[in-house]
Design a protein around this motif. Sequence first.
Motif, short mmCIF file in Angstrom:
data_model
loop_
_atom_site.label_atom_id
_atom_site.label_comp_id
_atom_site.label_asym_id
_atom_site.label_seq_id
_atom_site.Cartn_x
_atom_site.Cartn_y
_atom_site.Cartn_z
N ALA A 1 -3.44 -52.01 -13.38
CA ALA A 1 -4.99 -52.60 -13.73
C ALA A 1 -4.87 -53.44 -14.93
O ALA A 1 -5.77 -53.98 -15.23
N THR A 2 -3.74 -53.66 -15.61
CA THR A 2 -3.43 -54.52 -16.76
C THR A 2 -3.60 -55.92 -16.32
O THR A 2 -2.97 -56.32 -15.18
N PRO A 3 -4.49 -56.93 -16.87
CA PRO A 3 -4.50 -58.22 -16.46
C PRO A 3 -3.08 -58.83 -16.40
O PRO A 3 -2.28 -58.66 -17.05
N PRO A 4 -3.05 -59.55 -15.30
CA PRO A 4 -1.60 -60.36 -15.14
C PRO A 4 -1.24 -61.03 -16.40
O PRO A 4 -0.08 -61.34 -16.79
N ALA A 5 -2.13 -61.89 -16.94
CA ALA A 5 -1.96 -62.52 -18.04
C ALA A 5 -1.36 -61.81 -19.27
O ALA A 5 -0.41 -62.18 -19.86
N ARG A 6 -1.92 -60.30 -19.41
CA ARG A 6 -1.29 -59.60 -20.49
C ARG A 6 0.18 -59.23 -20.23
O ARG A 6 0.83 -59.00 -21.08
N ARG A 7 0.20 -58.95 -18.83
CA ARG A 7 1.68 -58.52 -18.48
C ARG A 7 2.52 -59.46 -18.63
O ARG A 7 3.66 -59.38 -19.31
N GLY A 8 2.21 -60.86 -18.62
CA GLY A 8 2.93 -61.92 -18.67
C GLY A 8 3.25 -62.02 -20.46
O GLY A 8 4.54 -62.46 -20.76
N ARG A 9 2.20 -61.87 -21.12
CA ARG A 9 2.49 -61.92 -22.57
C ARG A 9 3.58 -60.97 -23.04
O ARG A 9 4.49 -61.23 -23.95
N LEU A 10 3.30 -59.84 -22.32
CA LEU A 10 4.35 -58.55 -22.89
C LEU A 10 5.71 -58.98 -22.36
O LEU A 10 6.77 -58.57 -23.14
N LEU A 11 5.85 -59.61 -21.16
CA LEU A 11 7.23 -60.11 -20.80
C LEU A 11 7.93 -61.15 -21.53
O LEU A 11 9.08 -61.30 -21.82
N HIS A 12 7.06 -62.17 -22.36
CA HIS A 12 7.58 -63.09 -23.08
C HIS A 12 7.87 -62.31 -24.34
O HIS A 12 8.90 -62.74 -25.09
N GLU A 13 7.40 -61.42 -24.87
CA GLU A 13 7.64 -60.70 -26.13
C GLU A 13 9.05 -59.89 -25.73
O GLU A 13 9.76 -60.07 -26.61
N ILE A 14 9.24 -59.46 -24.60
CA ILE A 14 10.47 -58.87 -24.23
C ILE A 14 11.68 -59.72 -24.19
O ILE A 14 12.63 -59.64 -24.80
N ALA A 15 11.51 -60.82 -23.75
CA ALA A 15 12.22 -62.03 -23.79
C ALA A 15 12.77 -62.47 -25.35
O ALA A 15 13.99 -62.39 -25.37
N GLU A 16 11.86 -62.39 -26.14
CA GLU A 16 12.03 -62.53 -27.56
C GLU A 16 13.20 -61.56 -28.04
O GLU A 16 14.09 -61.71 -28.90
N GLU A 17 12.73 -60.35 -27.74
CA GLU A 17 13.47 -59.10 -28.09
C GLU A 17 15.06 -59.20 -27.56
O GLU A 17 15.59 -58.84 -28.39
N VAL A 18 15.14 -59.74 -26.40
CA VAL A 18 16.37 -59.73 -25.99
C VAL A 18 17.22 -60.78 -26.57
O VAL A 18 18.45 -60.72 -27.04
N ARG A 19 16.55 -61.98 -26.77
CA ARG A 19 17.28 -62.94 -27.68
C ARG A 19 17.54 -62.51 -29.08
O ARG A 19 18.78 -62.91 -29.59
N ALA A 20 16.84 -61.82 -29.62
CA ALA A 20 17.07 -61.47 -30.91
C ALA A 20 18.20 -60.25 -30.91
O ALA A 20 18.95 -60.24 -32.03
N GLU B 1 5.62 -66.40 -16.67
CA GLU B 1 4.80 -67.31 -16.22
C GLU B 1 4.37 -67.51 -14.68
O GLU B 1 3.20 -68.01 -14.27
N LEU B 2 5.62 -67.17 -13.79
CA LEU B 2 5.09 -67.17 -12.66
C LEU B 2 4.18 -66.15 -11.86
O LEU B 2 3.21 -66.50 -11.12
N ALA B 3 4.19 -65.07 -12.38
CA ALA B 3 3.29 -63.65 -11.94
C ALA B 3 1.82 -64.08 -12.07
O ALA B 3 1.07 -63.83 -11.19
N PRO B 4 1.51 -64.37 -13.37
CA PRO B 4 0.00 -64.48 -13.52
C PRO B 4 -0.74 -65.51 -12.66
O PRO B 4 -1.72 -65.49 -12.26
N VAL B 5 0.06 -66.72 -12.02
CA VAL B 5 -0.58 -67.73 -11.59
C VAL B 5 -0.24 -67.57 -9.92
O VAL B 5 -0.73 -68.55 -9.07
N ARG B 6 0.49 -66.37 -9.66
CA ARG B 6 0.66 -66.09 -8.31
C ARG B 6 -0.68 -65.48 -7.59
O ARG B 6 -1.24 -64.77 -8.03
N GLY B 7 -1.01 -65.87 -6.36
CA GLY B 7 -2.42 -65.34 -5.48
C GLY B 7 -1.90 -65.15 -4.18
O GLY B 7 -0.76 -64.89 -3.54
N GLY B 8 -3.06 -64.51 -3.55
CA GLY B 8 -2.78 -64.30 -2.26
C GLY B 8 -3.12 -65.53 -1.05
O GLY B 8 -2.97 -66.49 -1.46
N ARG B 9 -3.40 -64.96 -0.08
CA ARG B 9 -3.85 -66.13 0.88
C ARG B 9 -5.11 -65.86 1.66
O ARG B 9 -5.61 -64.53 1.89
N ALA B 10 -5.91 -66.93 1.61
CA ALA B 10 -7.39 -66.76 2.48
C ALA B 10 -7.10 -67.07 3.93
O ALA B 10 -6.39 -68.28 4.19
#
Length: 487
Positions: A65-84, A120-129
Amino acid sequence: MTEQLVGVDGVRAATAVSPADGTAPVIEVTDPVTGTPFGRLVMSSPEEVRDAVGLAHRHQPAWAATPPARRGRLLHEIAEEVRASANRLARLNTAETGRPFSQALDGVLAGAATLDQYAELAPVRGGRALLGDVAATDLMVPEPRGVVAVLTPWNEPVAVACGLIGAALATGNTVCFKPSERAPHLGRALGQVLCAPLPSGVLVRVTGDGRVGAALVEDPRVDLIAHVGSTAAGRRVLAAAAVRGAAVLAENGGNDPLLVDSDVDPVWAAGQAAIGAFTNSGQICTAVERVYVHRAVADRFVAALVDQARRYRARPRDTSEVELGPLVDVRHRAHVHGHVTQALDAGAEVGCGGVIPPGPGSSYPATVLTGCRPEMAVFQEETFGPVAPVRVVDSFDQALAEAAVDRYGLAATVLTGSMAHAQRAWRELPVGTVKVNDVFGGAPGGAAQPRRDSGNGFGFGPELLDEMTTVKVVHLGLPGDVANPEP
């Protein structure tokens, strides 16, 4: 000896474990360079595995139920932790598996980049009409599968884990993560880094060997198993999952061929073969496992390949040499040397290497074998070591026909100046990936779909997001009096 017991939340207190304690199975890791003990970790108990799955199961609805954009921001934070943490993770990789530090560091940074990609990819991914009745709306909506068990290998432990975990989290799944028992300290450290920015229960990790993996696979609350490892382990995963109908995404072993055509520079081709066979001591999923070279260039190719192999050194002495790390352990070295010995006993000849070096550790030299035949183990099975077995063929047709006869279907490489031969190769070789004139080439975000004994499903790229979701079809009609109003 003080050990960290990795439980369901990754923050349990250190526990003293005696080698003779016997209260729980222990993973013992040996430094593959020196042959000396590196460390010991207690395996997660069956109860801890059940608790881990339960924790992920309970927190999955809130994460979905967490908004995809929020999940994306957390993944970016994880990526920075990995680099650090890149240097620390790379050093642990080197200590446990022997991978040269520069290559290990590249793998860590590749993992961070993959996390950013899925952020970046997951929040802009959608279904099909779908087009249907004008008074209705039809949708195909992707939904998370639920709890994903991620079982990762030792040969590329960070990049693979970041890809599978990143795609699973980005699409709203929670994850139970079991790293390879051959790199458990790295798996523990990576798990801590990945967990840091996330809510509790979204990513949980356990430590252990195949017994712990089996407990995850058999848990009815696990909805998808994502496994990268050997074909034997992959078959066990598929069999266990089939009993209860769980989905499986698997990349198993490979036996990738390299075809060298008559119209290419044999010295350049030998360089490509050396990169493909000897990088990371041949311990790469898409390493070159068997070489078919056209007779017209065979002598010059083999001479150049032997020269290249001799430049791979355990301890480079000058800038013209390439660092060759050890194999992961002596058990795996015995497997690799067994393939070489069997080939020599069956009539193959050694151009260089092929002898277990003296001293501690699990080093093995870059090895070139000539006079190989299709029935030899080095051509039939995955050697997964720094071995380049060469077979001379009379035509490109012969190379193509023999390369296609294999139970695996991961990847293949073709070195040719002929567009017609390149076209035939990518159409006729029954593998998931065909590379032409570049043994490790590929664009960022490229996907891979292995075939036959090499596995199933997309393990990379945007398509991996589809593997991590299931589709719900929705038909939205109108009440009768609204849909068909009276005139």
